[in-house]
Design a protein around this motif. Sequence first.
Motif, short mmCIF file in Angstrom:
data_model
loop_
_atom_site.label_atom_id
_atom_site.label_comp_id
_atom_site.label_asym_id
_atom_site.label_seq_id
_atom_site.Cartn_x
_atom_site.Cartn_y
_atom_site.Cartn_z
N GLY A 12 0.63 -1.22 -0.02
CA GLY A 12 0.12 -0.19 -0.08
C GLY A 12 0.82 1.38 0.05
O GLY A 12 0.58 2.23 -0.70
N THR A 13 1.95 1.25 0.61
CA THR A 13 2.65 2.26 0.67
C THR A 13 3.36 2.70 -0.59
O THR A 13 3.53 3.87 -1.02
N CYS A 14 4.06 1.64 -1.14
CA CYS A 14 4.72 1.82 -2.56
C CYS A 14 3.38 2.25 -3.67
O CYS A 14 3.64 3.03 -4.47
N LEU A 15 2.32 1.74 -3.64
CA LEU A 15 1.37 2.09 -4.24
C LEU A 15 0.86 3.57 -4.22
O LEU A 15 0.52 4.22 -5.12
N ALA A 16 0.88 4.17 -2.86
CA ALA A 16 0.63 5.60 -2.73
C ALA A 16 1.67 6.40 -3.19
O ALA A 16 1.55 7.49 -3.99
N GLU A 17 2.80 5.90 -3.13
CA GLU A 17 4.27 6.72 -3.62
C GLU A 17 4.11 6.69 -5.31
O GLU A 17 4.21 7.81 -5.89
N LEU A 18 3.74 5.41 -6.03
CA LEU A 18 3.62 5.30 -7.33
C LEU A 18 2.34 6.29 -7.88
O LEU A 18 2.51 7.12 -8.82
N ASP A 19 1.19 6.29 -7.05
CA ASP A 19 -0.02 7.18 -7.40
C ASP A 19 0.71 8.78 -7.31
O ASP A 19 0.29 9.61 -8.26
N HIS A 20 1.42 9.20 -6.30
CA HIS A 20 1.71 10.38 -6.16
C HIS A 20 2.68 10.67 -7.50
O HIS A 20 2.67 11.95 -7.99
N ILE A 21 3.69 9.98 -7.78
CA ILE A 21 4.54 10.06 -8.91
C ILE A 21 3.63 10.28 -10.28
O ILE A 21 4.08 11.40 -11.00
N VAL A 22 2.66 9.56 -10.59
CA VAL A 22 1.86 9.59 -11.70
C VAL A 22 1.01 10.87 -11.60
O VAL A 22 0.97 11.65 -12.82
N ARG A 23 0.74 11.34 -10.68
CA ARG A 23 -0.19 12.56 -10.35
C ARG A 23 0.70 13.86 -10.65
O ARG A 23 0.59 14.73 -11.66
N LEU A 24 2.01 13.62 -10.24
CA LEU A 24 2.97 14.65 -10.47
C LEU A 24 3.29 14.94 -12.01
O LEU A 24 3.39 15.87 -12.61
N GLN A 25 3.53 13.73 -12.62
CA GLN A 25 3.89 13.73 -13.93
C GLN A 25 2.47 14.46 -15.08
O GLN A 25 2.89 15.00 -15.84
N ALA A 26 1.36 13.97 -14.64
CA ALA A 26 0.28 14.18 -15.31
C ALA A 26 0.07 16.08 -15.03
O ALA A 26 -0.12 16.67 -15.84
N HIS A 27 0.26 16.53 -13.80
CA HIS A 27 0.39 17.91 -13.72
C HIS A 27 1.38 18.63 -14.21
O HIS A 27 1.18 19.65 -14.86
N GLY A 28 2.55 18.07 -14.49
CA GLY A 28 3.88 18.41 -15.29
C GLY A 28 3.37 18.79 -16.56
O GLY A 28 3.77 19.69 -17.18
N ARG A 29 2.72 17.77 -17.32
CA ARG A 29 2.27 17.78 -18.55
C ARG A 29 1.32 19.03 -18.52
O ARG A 29 1.36 19.66 -19.57
N ASP A 30 0.42 19.14 -17.79
CA ASP A 30 -0.46 20.13 -17.80
C ASP A 30 0.22 21.31 -17.88
O ASP A 30 -0.11 22.33 -18.65
N GLU A 31 1.19 21.58 -16.86
CA GLU A 31 1.58 22.74 -16.69
C GLU A 31 2.74 23.32 -18.03
O GLU A 31 2.79 24.36 -18.30
N ALA A 32 3.23 22.05 -18.53
CA ALA A 32 4.28 22.29 -19.67
C ALA A 32 3.55 22.61 -20.98
O ALA A 32 4.17 23.01 -21.89
N GLY A 33 2.13 22.54 -21.08
CA GLY A 33 1.24 23.11 -21.92
C GLY A 33 0.83 22.19 -22.82
O GLY A 33 0.19 22.34 -23.86
N ALA A 34 0.96 20.78 -22.58
CA ALA A 34 0.47 19.72 -23.41
C ALA A 34 -1.21 19.79 -23.34
O ALA A 34 -1.84 19.63 -24.23
N LEU A 35 -1.59 20.30 -22.17
CA LEU A 35 -3.12 20.74 -22.15
C LEU A 35 -3.10 22.13 -21.79
O LEU A 35 -2.42 22.78 -20.72
N PRO A 36 -3.35 23.01 -22.65
CA PRO A 36 -3.23 24.49 -22.89
C PRO A 36 -3.53 25.09 -21.30
O PRO A 36 -2.54 25.98 -21.00
N CYS A 37 -4.72 24.82 -20.87
CA CYS A 37 -4.88 25.62 -19.61
C CYS A 37 -4.83 24.65 -18.39
O CYS A 37 -5.01 25.29 -17.27
N GLY A 38 -4.62 23.30 -18.25
CA GLY A 38 -4.56 22.76 -17.17
C GLY A 38 -5.80 22.33 -16.71
O GLY A 38 -5.86 21.37 -15.88
N HIS A 39 -6.89 22.56 -17.49
CA HIS A 39 -8.23 22.21 -17.07
C HIS A 39 -8.49 22.15 -15.52
O HIS A 39 -9.03 21.33 -14.82
N ARG A 40 -8.37 23.34 -14.95
CA ARG A 40 -8.52 23.40 -13.52
C ARG A 40 -9.94 23.55 -13.21
O ARG A 40 -10.29 23.21 -12.15
N ARG A 41 -10.63 24.23 -13.92
CA ARG A 41 -12.16 24.38 -13.61
C ARG A 41 -12.96 23.67 -14.64
O ARG A 41 -12.77 23.93 -15.82
#
Length: 107
Positions: free
Chosen positions: A59-88
């Motif tokens: 469970g601890t490692c799954l939570a860490e993996l989930d955290h890494i994937v979320r950061l990567q997805a957020h980074g793609r949003d911020e880098a412009g892969a998704l123009p506005c980040g779809h925040r709302r």
Amino acid sequence: MPAVDRPWRDTWPRPARPGDGNAWLTGSCWLYCRRAGVPVLWVGSVTTPGAKGDVYACGTCLAELDHIVRLQAHGRDEAGALPCGHRRIERRGGKAYCAGCKRQVYL
């Protein structure tokens, strides 16, 4: 509050953890901690040049993996892969759309 009205980080389901109804076994974690004799969950298969195997994680490692994937997805949003980040997100005709760029969002 409906998922479509929450920030993207809040709409993802929580990572698996012991006692959540999944098929947990006692075994060795193949991810970060590599502990033995802990509750683990099958997360997929791996193929190397010499062999194939099943990957289990605690469970601890799954939570860490989930955290890494979320950061990567957020980074793609911020880098412009998704123009506005779809925040709302807003609902129209039973579908979810980004309030900023008006693109359809698949949740």
